[in-house]
Design an enzyme around this catalytic site. Sequence first.
Site, short mmCIF file in Angstrom:
data_model
loop_
_atom_site.label_atom_id
_atom_site.label_comp_id
_atom_site.label_asym_id
_atom_site.label_seq_id
_atom_site.Cartn_x
_atom_site.Cartn_y
_atom_site.Cartn_z
N LYS A 108 -10.94 -6.17 -2.03
CA LYS A 108 -12.05 -5.21 -1.96
C LYS A 108 -11.65 -3.87 -2.55
CE LYS A 108 -13.34 -6.37 2.70
NZ LYS A 108 -12.14 -6.15 3.45
N LYS A 150 0.82 -1.21 0.00
CA LYS A 150 0.00 0.00 0.00
C LYS A 150 0.86 1.26 0.00
CE LYS A 150 -4.21 -2.14 1.36
NZ LYS A 150 -5.27 -2.46 2.24
N LYS A 207 -3.86 -10.81 -5.16
CA LYS A 207 -5.04 -11.39 -4.51
C LYS A 207 -6.32 -10.63 -4.88
CE LYS A 207 -5.29 -8.79 -0.20
NZ LYS A 207 -5.82 -8.84 1.14
N1 AQP Z 1 -8.13 -12.93 -1.93
C1 AQP Z 1 -8.33 -13.54 -0.78
N2 AQP Z 1 -8.27 -14.87 -0.70
C2 AQP Z 1 -8.49 -15.53 0.49
N3 AQP Z 1 -8.79 -14.87 1.63
C3 AQP Z 1 -8.86 -13.53 1.59
N4 AQP Z 1 -9.13 -12.60 2.52
C4 AQP Z 1 -9.08 -11.38 1.97
N5 AQP Z 1 -8.78 -11.46 0.67
C5 AQP Z 1 -8.64 -12.79 0.39
C6 AQP Z 1 -9.44 -12.92 3.91
O1 AQP Z 1 -10.66 -12.29 4.24
C7 AQP Z 1 -10.64 -11.91 5.61
C8 AQP Z 1 -11.06 -10.50 5.77
O2 AQP Z 1 -10.17 -9.63 5.12
P1 AQP Z 1 -10.11 -8.11 5.55
O3 AQP Z 1 -11.43 -7.50 5.50
O4 AQP Z 1 -9.40 -8.00 6.84
O5 AQP Z 1 -9.27 -7.40 4.49
P2 AQP Z 1 -8.07 -7.84 3.64
O6 AQP Z 1 -7.39 -9.09 4.09
O7 AQP Z 1 -7.18 -6.67 3.47
O8 AQP Z 1 -8.91 -8.19 2.37
P3 AQP Z 1 -9.27 -7.37 1.11
O9 AQP Z 1 -10.56 -7.87 0.62
O10 AQP Z 1 -8.15 -7.42 0.16
O11 AQP Z 1 -9.48 -5.91 1.57
P4 AQP Z 1 -8.70 -4.59 1.22
O12 AQP Z 1 -8.71 -4.52 -0.27
O13 AQP Z 1 -9.56 -3.56 1.87
O14 AQP Z 1 -7.31 -4.68 1.77
C9 AQP Z 1 -9.21 -12.17 6.11
O15 AQP Z 1 -9.18 -13.38 6.83
C10 AQP Z 1 -8.42 -12.30 4.85
O16 AQP Z 1 -7.29 -13.14 5.02
#
Ligand code: AQP
Length: 329
Positions: A198, A112, A195
């Site tokens: 969101k 990031k 990955k």
């Molecule tokens: N691509 C993924 N594959 C498997 N697991 C995933 N998780 C997130 N992306 C994947 C798992 O979802 C849970 C919640 O995630 P989070 O809300 O804490 O945010 P994150 O890990 O940062 O996921 P995002 O969706 O990519 O959000 P942004 O874009 O906002 O950073 C966790 O258990 C995570 O491992």
Amino acid sequence: MKKRLFSGVQPSGNLHLGNYLGAIKQWVELQKDNEAMFCIVDLHAITVPQDPAELRKKTLEIAKIYLAAGIDPGKATLFVQSHVKEHTELAWILNTLTKIAELERMTQFKDKSQKDGKEGIGAGLLTYPTLMAADILLYDTAVVPVGKDQSQHIELTRTLAKRFNDRFGEMFVIPEGKLSKEGALIMGLDDPTKKMSKSATSEYNYIALTDDAETVKKKIKKAVTDSGSEIVYADEKPALKNLLNIYALLSNKKPEVIAGEYVGKGYSDFKNGLAEVIVNFLAPFQARLKNISDEEVLVVLKAGAEKAGSLAEQKMRQVRERVGFLANY
Ligand code: AQP
């Protein structure tokens, strides 16, 4: 004896299949035999700018998604992170035990900060892992079911727990991360080297849990594929491997078996089949989601916050004493 389990999701955007397959799907199984706590981590979400009204809306929506996915408030504790003040208090204490170099090594921070530069991001993005450590340690958590992208943060949580215990005496349980197999890391549909996320810039990166059938079909049709036309499950075909993983997890079949079903057929047939499997999963899920009212979910969250708050308060009383804070008589 039942093990304490803790996990959470940030209300920072549209929940996608990666969040479901990497985290929430295994929560549903794990809640049966463990003492589970599932949190909506809104304090984490504000590490990047959020619109206040949207944040409130998303927080409620995620609680509903937990329920629609099968989290049972009779078995698990569901709550909003900011409803339990002790998370931020413990995070501050853990911050003082954390080295800046440890935080700067975190891949999520590096990604990031590379994208927006250190001048463009807030300090919360750097210190976010200490808040996550606090979330986990506050409840004597033994197991943390997460996606693979969170492994490094779990490792730091373990380091901080040991560091605190060494310095102030035994206080925290050393937690273990728990990854689901194929779902541990679902990759972006538009780029299988990153990955599914969101905060991806293109909505063609992910399938949101709220996407309708038409959108799912459009996104799967546009998903990038590898060279060649054969449907095989192999590391040399990362885009296809990712699509097969999604297919497998939603149909409870092995990816190799699914590949076998498409011998002699091309990408177009495979993608139609995958879109159908996704829609067949999402349709009943979305029907359940629509039927959950705000009132119902607020009652669940209130009870959850009371339960979590009482555990957190007891733990923090002990932590304050160990650290050397004067009791407020
Ligand atoms: N691509 C993924 N594959 C498997 N697991 C995933 N998780 C997130 N992306 C994947 C798992 O979802 C849970 C919640 O995630 P989070 O809300 O804490 O945010 P994150 O890990 O940062 O996921 P995002 O969706 O990519 O959000 P942004 O874009 O906002 O950073 C966790 O258990 C995570 O491992």
